[in-house]
Design an enzyme around this catalytic site. Sequence first.
Site, short mmCIF file in Angstrom:
data_model
loop_
_atom_site.label_atom_id
_atom_site.label_comp_id
_atom_site.label_asym_id
_atom_site.label_seq_id
_atom_site.Cartn_x
_atom_site.Cartn_y
_atom_site.Cartn_z
N GLY A 13 -10.84 8.89 4.07
CA GLY A 13 -9.82 7.89 4.38
C GLY A 13 -9.40 7.80 5.84
CB VAL A 57 -2.50 21.44 4.83
CG1 VAL A 57 -3.44 20.89 5.85
CG2 VAL A 57 -2.22 20.47 3.71
CE1 TYR A 149 2.79 10.08 -0.57
CE2 TYR A 149 3.81 7.91 -0.63
CZ TYR A 149 2.91 8.80 -0.08
OH TYR A 149 2.14 8.41 1.00
N PRO A 179 2.13 3.78 7.51
CG PRO A 179 -0.09 4.47 7.41
CD PRO A 179 1.31 5.00 7.42
N GLY A 180 1.83 0.90 5.32
CA GLY A 180 2.10 0.38 3.98
C GLY A 180 0.83 0.54 3.15
CB THR A 184 -7.68 5.34 1.38
OG1 THR A 184 -6.39 5.67 0.85
CG2 THR A 184 -7.52 4.75 2.77
CD GLU A 185 -11.62 9.58 -1.54
OE1 GLU A 185 -10.97 10.63 -1.64
OE2 GLU A 185 -12.77 9.53 -1.11
C1 8X3 Z 1 1.32 4.89 0.79
C2 8X3 Z 1 2.02 3.60 0.74
O1 8X3 Z 1 3.58 2.06 -0.56
O2 8X3 Z 1 2.00 3.38 -1.85
O3 8X3 Z 1 2.01 5.87 1.48
O4 8X3 Z 1 3.90 4.42 -0.84
S1 8X3 Z 1 2.90 3.39 -0.70
#
Ligand code: 8X3
Length: 248
Positions: A13, A57, A149, A179-180, A184-185
């Site tokens: 990615g 990590v 998340y 990023p929005g 990617t995976e």
């Molecule tokens: C990835 C973008 O909008 O799926 O970080 O959280 S989102």
Amino acid sequence: MKKIACITGASSGIGWATAKALSKEGFQLILCGRRLDRLEALQAELSTDSYLLIFDVGDASAVKSAFEKLPAEWRPIDVLINNAGNAHGMSPIQSGDEADWDAMMNSNVNGLLYVSQAVIPGMIERKSGHILNLSSIAGKQIYPNGNVYCASKAAVEALTQGMRLDLNPFYIKVSSVAPGAVNTEFSAVRFKGDMDRANAVYQGFTPLVAEDVAEVIRYMVMAPAHVNLADVLLLPTAQASAGLVKRD
Ligand code: 8X3
């Protein structure tokens, strides 16, 4: 002059695309990831020297010993791209899975700290360096079922600001790019291989691709020494917010 960039999560990615973009700028690259075969495949595509570090990590002692074993010529890291991280699951807080929570906090937050801790002392000694953290729109706007998340990426936003404050005396740049939707995976991992659900995320509009993000990172890294693009939000044109995407 030789310039060294270290990229975590380089085996796919945004990490992979960033390695290619920085290699074209002449950077020698420390490529970090869990999958040796993927990193070797990336290494074969690069036009500059690279050194592979295999670790998770989120494993503090593995991170520490990997960086301690770096050969002397690879130690003066100019740029650290804290890219490793993922989403695991997407459900209401009351039905969240503890293993998913741990995996996200461990890679997205703890991992960023462990790797930074291994790299920062050298930057302080040399009084130069650039740390670029991969945040997300999810770190700026919380959306339904994004809970943990989003929290992990909000922590990345806070840590970026904290690092910028603490490292200010040492001429170290600290930036983040958020990023929005990037195709990617990411969604395949989030939805544990449910490709119908993963593909639906990117349907009906043109999402970003990894190379779009890598190009912005390249620009941030190549900015003049006195310029810090400190906080970059990068969206596909069709996306207005975390929850609003114009789909055709
Ligand atoms: C990835 C973008 O909008 O799926 O970080 O959280 S989102």
